[in-house]
Design a protein around this motif. Structure first.
Motif, mmCIF file in Angstrom:
data_model
loop_
_atom_site.group_PDB
_atom_site.id
_atom_site.type_symbol
_atom_site.label_atom_id
_atom_site.label_comp_id
_atom_site.label_asym_id
_atom_site.label_seq_id
_atom_site.Cartn_x
_atom_site.Cartn_y
_atom_site.Cartn_z
ATOM 1 N N ILE A 1 44.573 41.531 28.706
ATOM 2 C CA ILE A 1 44.025 41.295 29.970
ATOM 3 C C ILE A 1 42.715 43.191 29.519
ATOM 4 C CG2 ILE A 1 43.335 42.426 32.387
ATOM 5 C CD1 ILE A 1 46.748 40.054 32.363
ATOM 6 N N ARG B 1 44.548 28.942 39.948
ATOM 7 C CA ARG B 1 44.639 28.804 38.396
ATOM 8 C C ARG B 1 42.778 30.160 37.946
ATOM 9 N NH1 ARG B 1 41.681 25.745 35.168
ATOM 10 N NH2 ARG B 1 40.335 23.745 36.510
ATOM 11 N N LEU B 2 42.671 30.707 37.380
ATOM 12 C CA LEU B 2 41.084 31.328 37.133
ATOM 13 C C LEU B 2 39.657 30.055 36.503
ATOM 14 C CD1 LEU B 2 42.200 33.702 34.382
ATOM 15 C CD2 LEU B 2 41.392 34.101 36.972
ATOM 16 N N VAL B 3 39.294 30.004 37.177
ATOM 17 C CA VAL B 3 37.998 29.239 36.543
ATOM 18 C C VAL B 3 36.367 30.321 36.302
ATOM 19 C CG1 VAL B 3 38.919 27.440 37.769
ATOM 20 C CG2 VAL B 3 37.248 29.194 38.870
ATOM 21 N N MET B 4 36.007 29.443 34.733
ATOM 22 C CA MET B 4 35.057 30.894 35.182
ATOM 23 C C MET B 4 33.615 30.361 36.044
ATOM 24 S SD MET B 4 35.578 31.583 31.825
ATOM 25 C CE MET B 4 37.445 32.217 32.898
ATOM 26 N N ILE C 1 41.127 28.169 28.153
ATOM 27 C CA ILE C 1 40.103 28.419 28.612
ATOM 28 C C ILE C 1 39.159 29.126 27.751
ATOM 29 C CG2 ILE C 1 39.506 26.725 30.391
ATOM 30 C CD1 ILE C 1 40.206 29.608 32.179
ATOM 31 N N GLY D 1 37.126 40.729 40.470
ATOM 32 C CA GLY D 1 36.135 42.008 40.149
ATOM 33 C C GLY D 1 35.950 42.129 38.519
ATOM 34 N N GLY D 2 34.770 42.304 38.288
ATOM 35 C CA GLY D 2 34.365 42.672 36.802
ATOM 36 C C GLY D 2 34.278 44.111 36.149
ATOM 37 N N PRO D 3 33.191 44.081 35.069
ATOM 38 C CA PRO D 3 32.801 45.233 34.118
ATOM 39 C C PRO D 3 31.837 45.467 34.755
ATOM 40 C CG PRO D 3 33.295 43.867 33.095
ATOM 41 C CD PRO D 3 34.013 43.185 33.640
ATOM 42 N N HIS E 1 43.529 38.060 37.430
ATOM 43 C CA HIS E 1 44.876 36.876 37.166
ATOM 44 C C HIS E 1 45.669 37.173 37.984
ATOM 45 C CE1 HIS E 1 48.311 35.960 34.633
ATOM 46 N NE2 HIS E 1 46.993 35.631 33.659
ATOM 47 N N LEU E 2 45.734 38.760 38.837
ATOM 48 C CA LEU E 2 47.222 38.950 39.567
ATOM 49 C C LEU E 2 46.045 38.570 40.774
ATOM 50 C CD1 LEU E 2 47.582 43.001 39.047
ATOM 51 C CD2 LEU E 2 49.419 41.835 38.754
ATOM 52 N N LEU F 1 35.914 31.806 26.657
ATOM 53 C CA LEU F 1 35.493 32.976 27.382
ATOM 54 C C LEU F 1 34.636 33.632 26.591
ATOM 55 C CD1 LEU F 1 33.785 33.566 30.527
ATOM 56 C CD2 LEU F 1 35.264 35.661 30.591
ATOM 57 N N TYR G 1 53.944 38.959 32.715
ATOM 58 C CA TYR G 1 54.126 40.147 33.241
ATOM 59 C C TYR G 1 55.723 40.641 33.297
ATOM 60 C CZ TYR G 1 49.954 39.437 35.572
ATOM 61 O OH TYR G 1 48.403 39.131 36.068
ATOM 62 N N GLY H 1 36.560 51.249 37.333
ATOM 63 C CA GLY H 1 35.656 50.569 37.797
ATOM 64 C C GLY H 1 35.906 49.153 37.178
ATOM 65 N N ASP H 2 36.566 48.853 36.191
ATOM 66 C CA ASP H 2 37.345 47.749 35.391
ATOM 67 C C ASP H 2 36.227 47.988 33.510
ATOM 68 O OD1 ASP H 2 38.708 46.268 35.787
ATOM 69 O OD2 ASP H 2 37.711 45.204 37.738
ATOM 70 N N ASN H 3 35.954 49.513 33.641
ATOM 71 C CA ASN H 3 35.503 49.759 32.646
ATOM 72 C C ASN H 3 36.532 50.788 31.818
ATOM 73 O OD1 ASN H 3 32.374 48.714 31.614
ATOM 74 N ND2 ASN H 3 32.009 49.342 34.122
ATOM 75 N N GLY I 1 35.842 39.234 34.406
ATOM 76 C CA GLY I 1 36.401 39.841 33.766
ATOM 77 C C GLY I 1 36.699 41.013 34.166
ATOM 78 N N GLY I 2 37.615 41.258 35.143
ATOM 79 C CA GLY I 2 38.502 42.641 35.482
ATOM 80 C C GLY I 2 39.632 41.979 35.087
ATOM 81 N N GLN I 3 40.178 42.940 35.241
ATOM 82 C CA GLN I 3 41.914 43.570 34.797
ATOM 83 C C GLN I 3 42.299 42.531 35.221
ATOM 84 O OE1 GLN I 3 43.126 47.591 34.380
ATOM 85 N NE2 GLN I 3 41.535 47.793 35.257
ATOM 86 N N TYR I 4 41.885 43.258 37.110
ATOM 87 C CA TYR I 4 42.987 42.340 38.077
ATOM 88 C C TYR I 4 43.171 41.062 38.330
ATOM 89 C CZ TYR I 4 43.459 47.361 38.735
ATOM 90 O OH TYR I 4 43.256 48.654 38.466
ATOM 91 N N MET J 1 49.668 47.575 35.866
ATOM 92 C CA MET J 1 47.943 47.078 36.518
ATOM 93 C C MET J 1 47.626 48.376 36.760
ATOM 94 S SD MET J 1 47.840 44.810 34.770
ATOM 95 C CE MET J 1 45.996 44.474 35.021
ATOM 96 N N TYR K 1 37.639 34.785 23.354
ATOM 97 C CA TYR K 1 38.386 35.082 23.478
ATOM 98 C C TYR K 1 39.106 34.061 24.958
ATOM 99 C CZ TYR K 1 37.267 38.266 27.424
ATOM 100 O OH TYR K 1 36.495 39.172 28.930
ATOM 101 N N PHE L 1 36.902 33.887 37.291
ATOM 102 C CA PHE L 1 37.369 35.154 36.260
ATOM 103 C C PHE L 1 36.625 35.763 35.837
ATOM 104 C CE2 PHE L 1 38.222 36.372 32.062
ATOM 105 C CZ PHE L 1 38.849 37.338 32.410
#
Lengths: 406, 189
Positions: A155, B28-31, A5, B49-51, B14-15, A7, A191, A297-299, B9-12, A363, A10, B7
């Motif tokens: 990621i 699974r991840l969905v948008m 998918i 989470g996300g930025p 996927h975890l 987004l 991973y 915070g994800d940044n 946009g956060g790094q985790y 992570m 990417y 999803f």
């Protein structure tokens, strides 16, 4: 099968056999061997191996799919550890993979000298890396490049935390137009722990499958601020001492490394020292000249390194210190504790920072509780180099710091 | 049992998928532009989470605000999504005076819901600049920490939960218990 998918330019992919609790290397290999064969039409395919578990597993996997059609390159960037080239050659030959070394030390140093910003250094490294690799691959008649990119790489790059030297397509870089090859990345969904299982399944020796992660740009990302031959040389020596001492611990920390930065300090501001003193009586806190990478915070956070000096204390008792310092000054991403030097007794140009962490998947991570006496013994060895004035231990978890420094 | 993860946009993010699979759930991840209509039939939903920041404007979050308002299935929002839930349920989201990065100690206020079995206090990994304030919001505060007054919340009426910390990372040792409790909520429907 891959389900993909998209987004904002990417790509996220999720393979059915990856990421399951009982990761099955046999099923994964079967799926990927078929996939590689179906995608690769020409006979010769290049792979850039670093000796790290990701690229080693990827090379072994591709070898199953392509046999002699696989060409393994190793780029000598000049940012390798002592003896690394020989070690990697030996490691890959044990898997039946001959290595072609690409000497490119001077090209890298020339492109990087004078640059100080972490992102700019990473971008220049990546550009040089793929340019040299593209030239070599074309000479060998390869138009497909295999890469062992794994999940945390893309990621982190997708979130803009740092430019991974090996993440291109996910960020919309057209590799055919730019470097003259197509990319194939069969490990994208894995991973680290799963890659190690894969490497073991494919017959890698324990020193290969359990090898510590070593970043693509190598010692460059541990050379904080400007790069020079001398600085890299100091770091190479310090790295050897740190790996020897911390690697001998049982259990050894999950990841351990050294970084180098100029010994140029300025006073901290506001209530930072007062807050630090609540945990370490009479603590002195100073800021170093160059910034380091963090994640808040994800940044991506590119912020200050605070160096704390105080009476001798076990590092594990100071693990709450970064939180106090960061609450007082939000620009700080890293707090390091002085183990040796820095009292004017020794004149040297550089500070060596030792980092050791415990982590499952990189992570998130927390600092390892290394006893002070071990750190002091190791620091003595590092301080034998006249160019080193201070040795510190990094107290910061991820977040707010990353495992590597840039 | 199927619990997708939005999803953000956060790094985790996927975890979260990985953790749910480890607990025997298909995921699974969905948008974020996935509609409620498309999600028909799921057993529950986790949002990552996300930025971005909630006060950057709700248009950044696709269908997520709509899902939070109308979902008829259990929802768990993490970090940014926890803040979105707090905001939509009438609370306030503000820039935290003491943002948490890394280790934090969470104090449980309501032990009988998704925080069952984690003890009165537990160690969690967090990474956030913003935080939720109750301010008359239509939710129950399930947990707090020294630096953040709403570490976990639940909608007064529905099984819609938020956690400020990251249940999906290895450094939150009790995270899997909380996810398992949430799966339990999804099983009961």
């Amino acid at each position: 099968m891959l389900s993909i998918i998209s987004l904002e330019g990417y790509t996220i992919s999720a393979s059915d056999s990856a990421n399951s609790f009982d990761f099955d290397p046999a099923a994964f290999v079967e799926e990927k061997v078929a996939e590689i064969r179906s995608v690769v039409r020409r006979d010769r395919v290049a792979i850039a191996t670093s000796g790290g578990v990701d690229s080693t597993a990827c090379a072994a996997l591709a070898h199953r799919a392509l046999g002699k059609g696989l060409v393994c390159f190793f780029m000598d960037t000049g940012f390798m550890r002592e003896g690394e080239v020989e070690e990697v050659r030996d490691l890959l030959s044990s898997l039946g993979l001959p290595l072609k070394i690409l000497p490119a030390k001077d090209r890298f140093m020339k492109a990087l000298e004078g640059r100080t910003d972490a992102e700019s250094k990473r971008l220049v490294f990546r550009e040089t890396f793929y340019t040299v690799l593209g030239e070599a691959a074309r000479k060998e008649g390869c138009d497909v490049l295999l890469q062992g990119t794994i999940a945390p790489d893309w990621i982190e790059s997708s979130g803009g935390i740092k430019t991974q030297h090996n993440v291109l397509e996910q960020l919309g870089v057209d590799t055919v137009e730019r470097f003259g090859f197509r990319l194939l990345e069969p490990l994208l969904d894995l991973y680290k722990d799963q890659v190690r299982a894969l490497a073991r399944y494919l017959g890698a020796r324990v020193d290969a499958s359990e090898r510590q992660p070593f970043p693509g740009p190598g010692l460059l990302v541990r050379c904080i601020g400007p790069v020079s031959e001398e600085k890299v040389e100091v770091l190479r020596k310090a790295t050897k001492a740190v790996e020897k001492h911390l690697g001998a611990l049982r259990p050894a920390p999950k990841q351990y490394l050294a970084a180098v930065i100029e010994d140029e300090r300025s006073p901290s501001r506001g209530g930072v020292e007062v807050a630090a003193s609540r945990m370490l009586l009479g603590a002195r806190v100073e800021y170093l000249r160059w910034l380091a990478t963090g994640v808040k915070g994800d940044n991506r956070a590119y912020g200050k390194i605070a160096i704390v000096t105080g009476r001798e204390t076990e590092p594990v008792d100071l693990f709450g210190l970064p939180e106090r310092v960061v609450h007082q000054d939000g620009e700080v991403v890293r707090v390091v504790y002085r183990i040796s030097g820095g009292n004017g007794s020794k004149k040297g140009k550089y500070i060596v920072i030792v980092r050791a962490v415990e982590t499952r998947d990189f992570m998130t991570a927390k600092p390892s509780a290394i006893p002070l006496r071990v750190l002091k013994r190791m620091a003595d060895r590092v301080m034998e180099d006249d160019r080193v004035s201070v040795v510190c231990y990094d107290l910061t978890s991820k977040p707010p710091a990353t495992v590597e420094f840039e | 049992m199927y619990i997708p993860v939005v999803f953000m946009g956060g790094q985790y993010n996927h975890l979260i998928v990985r953790a749910l699979k480890e607990l025997g759930v298909s995921s699974r991840l969905v948008m974020p532009n996935t509609t409620l209509e498309t999600l028909k039939g799921v057993d529950g939903l986790v949002m990552g989470g996300g930025p971005h920041s909630v006060y950057d404007g709700m248009d950044k979050f696709g269908c997520v605000p709509e899902i939070i308002k109308k979902a008829g299935f259990p929802v768990l929002g993490i970090c940014l999504s926890h803040q979105l839930i707090g905001k939509i349920l009438g609370g306030e989201v503000v820039k935290g005076r003491n943002p948490e990065y890394g280790k934090t100690t969470v104090e449980v206020i309501e032990p009988d819901d998704i925080l069952q079995g984690v003890g009165r206090e537990f160690v969690a990994w967090a990474s956030h600049n913003d935080e939720v304030r109750k301010d008359g919001g239509r939710f129950v505060v399930l947990a707090r920490s020294e630096y953040c007054e709403v570490e976990a919340l639940k909608d007064e009426r529905r099984s819609v939960y938020g956690v400020q910390f990251h249940v999906e990372v290895a450094d939150t040792p009790k995270g899997m218990i909380i996810l398992r409790n949430f799966i339990g909520v999804c099983k009961r429907g």
